[in-house]
Design a protein around this motif. Structure first.
Motif, PDB file in Angstrom:
ATOM      1  N   ALA A   9      24.356 101.915  14.949  1.00  0.00           N
ATOM      2  CA  ALA A   9      24.354 100.651  15.686  1.00  0.00           C
ATOM      3  C   ALA A   9      25.060 100.820  17.031  1.00  0.00           C
ATOM      4  O   ALA A   9      24.655 100.226  18.037  1.00  0.00           O
ATOM      5  CB  ALA A   9      25.017  99.552  14.859  1.00  0.00           C
ATOM      6  N   TRP A  10      26.112 101.629  17.069  1.00  0.00           N
ATOM      7  CA  TRP A  10      26.852 101.857  18.309  1.00  0.00           C
ATOM      8  C   TRP A  10      25.974 102.567  19.340  1.00  0.00           C
ATOM      9  O   TRP A  10      25.972 102.220  20.514  1.00  0.00           O
ATOM     10  CB  TRP A  10      28.101 102.675  17.988  1.00  0.00           C
ATOM     11  CG  TRP A  10      28.962 103.011  19.163  1.00  0.00           C
ATOM     12  CD1 TRP A  10      29.235 104.249  19.644  1.00  0.00           C
ATOM     13  CD2 TRP A  10      29.659 102.103  20.018  1.00  0.00           C
ATOM     14  NE1 TRP A  10      30.057 104.163  20.734  1.00  0.00           N
ATOM     15  CE2 TRP A  10      30.341 102.848  20.979  1.00  0.00           C
ATOM     16  CE3 TRP A  10      29.768 100.719  20.043  1.00  0.00           C
ATOM     17  CZ2 TRP A  10      31.112 102.269  21.971  1.00  0.00           C
ATOM     18  CZ3 TRP A  10      30.550 100.138  21.035  1.00  0.00           C
ATOM     19  CH2 TRP A  10      31.207 100.912  21.982  1.00  0.00           C
ATOM     20  N   VAL A  11      25.192 103.558  18.896  1.00  0.00           N
ATOM     21  CA  VAL A  11      24.294 104.276  19.808  1.00  0.00           C
ATOM     22  C   VAL A  11      23.236 103.324  20.367  1.00  0.00           C
ATOM     23  O   VAL A  11      22.954 103.323  21.573  1.00  0.00           O
ATOM     24  CB  VAL A  11      23.642 105.484  19.091  1.00  0.00           C
ATOM     25  CG1 VAL A  11      22.504 106.060  19.907  1.00  0.00           C
ATOM     26  CG2 VAL A  11      24.685 106.539  18.794  1.00  0.00           C
ATOM     27  N   GLY A  46      25.867  94.196  19.445  1.00  0.00           N
ATOM     28  CA  GLY A  46      27.312  94.317  19.639  1.00  0.00           C
ATOM     29  C   GLY A  46      28.088  93.638  18.522  1.00  0.00           C
ATOM     30  O   GLY A  46      29.078  94.180  18.012  1.00  0.00           O
ATOM     31  N   MET A  47      27.632  92.446  18.137  1.00  0.00           N
ATOM     32  CA  MET A  47      28.305  91.747  17.029  1.00  0.00           C
ATOM     33  C   MET A  47      28.121  92.507  15.718  1.00  0.00           C
ATOM     34  O   MET A  47      29.061  92.623  14.925  1.00  0.00           O
ATOM     35  CB  MET A  47      27.773  90.325  16.912  1.00  0.00           C
ATOM     36  CG  MET A  47      28.234  89.428  18.042  1.00  0.00           C
ATOM     37  SD  MET A  47      27.795  87.709  17.828  1.00  0.00           S
ATOM     38  CE  MET A  47      26.083  87.745  18.305  1.00  0.00           C
ATOM     39  N   LEU A  48      26.922  93.022  15.480  1.00  0.00           N
ATOM     40  CA  LEU A  48      26.664  93.816  14.283  1.00  0.00           C
ATOM     41  C   LEU A  48      27.545  95.059  14.272  1.00  0.00           C
ATOM     42  O   LEU A  48      28.130  95.420  13.240  1.00  0.00           O
ATOM     43  CB  LEU A  48      25.184  94.206  14.202  1.00  0.00           C
ATOM     44  CG  LEU A  48      24.799  95.159  13.069  1.00  0.00           C
ATOM     45  CD1 LEU A  48      24.899  94.451  11.735  1.00  0.00           C
ATOM     46  CD2 LEU A  48      23.424  95.719  13.304  1.00  0.00           C
ATOM     47  N   THR A  49      27.652  95.715  15.422  1.00  0.00           N
ATOM     48  CA  THR A  49      28.470  96.923  15.534  1.00  0.00           C
ATOM     49  C   THR A  49      29.933  96.617  15.232  1.00  0.00           C
ATOM     50  O   THR A  49      30.598  97.371  14.518  1.00  0.00           O
ATOM     51  CB  THR A  49      28.329  97.527  16.947  1.00  0.00           C
ATOM     52  OG1 THR A  49      26.956  97.818  17.172  1.00  0.00           O
ATOM     53  CG2 THR A  49      29.135  98.796  17.087  1.00  0.00           C
ATOM     54  N   HIS A  58      15.309  87.899  29.101  1.00  0.00           N
ATOM     55  CA  HIS A  58      16.608  87.808  28.434  1.00  0.00           C
ATOM     56  C   HIS A  58      16.607  88.430  27.041  1.00  0.00           C
ATOM     57  O   HIS A  58      17.635  88.424  26.374  1.00  0.00           O
ATOM     58  CB  HIS A  58      17.036  86.349  28.347  1.00  0.00           C
ATOM     59  CG  HIS A  58      17.099  85.685  29.682  1.00  0.00           C
ATOM     60  ND1 HIS A  58      18.034  86.019  30.629  1.00  0.00           N
ATOM     61  CD2 HIS A  58      16.321  84.723  30.233  1.00  0.00           C
ATOM     62  CE1 HIS A  58      17.843  85.280  31.709  1.00  0.00           C
ATOM     63  NE2 HIS A  58      16.800  84.490  31.500  1.00  0.00           N
ATOM     64  N   ALA A  59      15.468  88.961  26.605  1.00  0.00           N
ATOM     65  CA  ALA A  59      15.376  89.520  25.259  1.00  0.00           C
ATOM     66  C   ALA A  59      16.309  90.725  25.096  1.00  0.00           C
ATOM     67  O   ALA A  59      16.959  90.861  24.053  1.00  0.00           O
ATOM     68  CB  ALA A  59      13.941  89.915  24.947  1.00  0.00           C
ATOM     69  N   LEU A  60      16.389  91.565  26.109  1.00  0.00           N
ATOM     70  CA  LEU A  60      17.256  92.738  26.008  1.00  0.00           C
ATOM     71  C   LEU A  60      18.720  92.326  25.954  1.00  0.00           C
ATOM     72  O   LEU A  60      19.490  92.861  25.143  1.00  0.00           O
ATOM     73  CB  LEU A  60      17.008  93.686  27.181  1.00  0.00           C
ATOM     74  CG  LEU A  60      17.840  94.970  27.187  1.00  0.00           C
ATOM     75  CD1 LEU A  60      17.577  95.793  25.943  1.00  0.00           C
ATOM     76  CD2 LEU A  60      17.545  95.767  28.437  1.00  0.00           C
ATOM     77  N   ALA A  61      19.109  91.376  26.776  1.00  0.00           N
ATOM     78  CA  ALA A  61      20.502  90.923  26.774  1.00  0.00           C
ATOM     79  C   ALA A  61      20.856  90.289  25.433  1.00  0.00           C
ATOM     80  O   ALA A  61      21.949  90.520  24.889  1.00  0.00           O
ATOM     81  CB  ALA A  61      20.738  89.932  27.909  1.00  0.00           C
ATOM     82  N   LEU A  62      19.938  89.505  24.876  1.00  0.00           N
ATOM     83  CA  LEU A  62      20.186  88.881  23.575  1.00  0.00           C
ATOM     84  C   LEU A  62      20.292  89.934  22.475  1.00  0.00           C
ATOM     85  O   LEU A  62      21.200  89.890  21.636  1.00  0.00           O
ATOM     86  CB  LEU A  62      19.072  87.893  23.249  1.00  0.00           C
ATOM     87  CG  LEU A  62      19.178  87.177  21.905  1.00  0.00           C
ATOM     88  CD1 LEU A  62      20.427  86.313  21.866  1.00  0.00           C
ATOM     89  CD2 LEU A  62      17.929  86.362  21.640  1.00  0.00           C
ATOM     90  N   SER A  63      19.399  90.913  22.493  1.00  0.00           N
ATOM     91  CA  SER A  63      19.444  91.952  21.456  1.00  0.00           C
ATOM     92  C   SER A  63      20.700  92.813  21.577  1.00  0.00           C
ATOM     93  O   SER A  63      21.287  93.211  20.566  1.00  0.00           O
ATOM     94  CB  SER A  63      18.187  92.814  21.494  1.00  0.00           C
ATOM     95  OG  SER A  63      18.077  93.462  22.725  1.00  0.00           O
TER      96      SER A  63
END
Length: 119
Positions: free
Chosen positions: A93-95, A68-71, A58-63
Motif C-alpha cells: 500500500a505504501w508503494v 494514504g488512510m489505508l496505509t 480528482h480521481a487520482l487525488a481521491l484514490s
C-alpha cells in the motif's frame, strides 16, 4: 487635449528597443501563440475509459487520499501485531501511495510550468 510628442532621441531609443525585441525569436513565438486561456492538451492513453466524466481530474487525488488512510491503518496494525502479512500489505500500500503522490506532483508541476519552457 494635447498629445505628447517624442523627441528625436526618444524616437531613436524606441526604435532600438523595437529592433531588439523583433530579433528575439522566443518572444515573437510567445506573443504569436499567446492567449488568455491555456489550451488543454489531450493525450490518448491506453485504458483511459471514462474520459468524459466530470470528476476524472480528482480521481487520482481521491484514490491517493484513500490509499494514504489505508496505509496508515495498516501501519498501526502491523506495528501493534507484528504479523508479516500486515507488514507486507503495508509495504504494498505504501508503494502504491508513493506512486500516486509522484503522479500528482508531476501533474501539479506541469500546470505550474511557464509556457516558455521547452516541452
Amino acid at each position: 487635449m494635447d498629445e505628447a510628442r517624442l523627441s528625436q532621441r526618444e524616437r531613436r531609443i524606441l526604435a532600438e528597443i523595437e529592433q531588439a525585441l523583433s530579433e528575439d525569436v522566443s518572444l515573437e513565438r510567445g506573443m504569436r501563440t499567446m492567449s488568455r486561456k491555456r489550451p488543454r492538451v489531450r493525450r490518448a492513453a491506453a485504458g483511459a475509459g471514462g474520459a468524459g466524466r466530470p470528476g476524472r481530474r480528482h480521481a487520482l487525488a481521491l484514490s491517493v487520499s484513500l490509499l494514504g488512510m489505508l496505509t496508515l491503518g495498516l501501519l498501526v496494525l502491523a506495528v501493534a501485531t507484528g504479523e508479516p502479512v500486515l507488514i507486507w500489505a503495508f509495504a504494498a500500500a505504501w508503494v502504491l501511495t508513493l506512486t500516486g503522490l509522484l503522479r500528482l506532483v508531476i501533474r501539479w508541476s506541469h500546470r505550474l510550468r511557464p509556457k516558455s519552457w521547452p516541452n
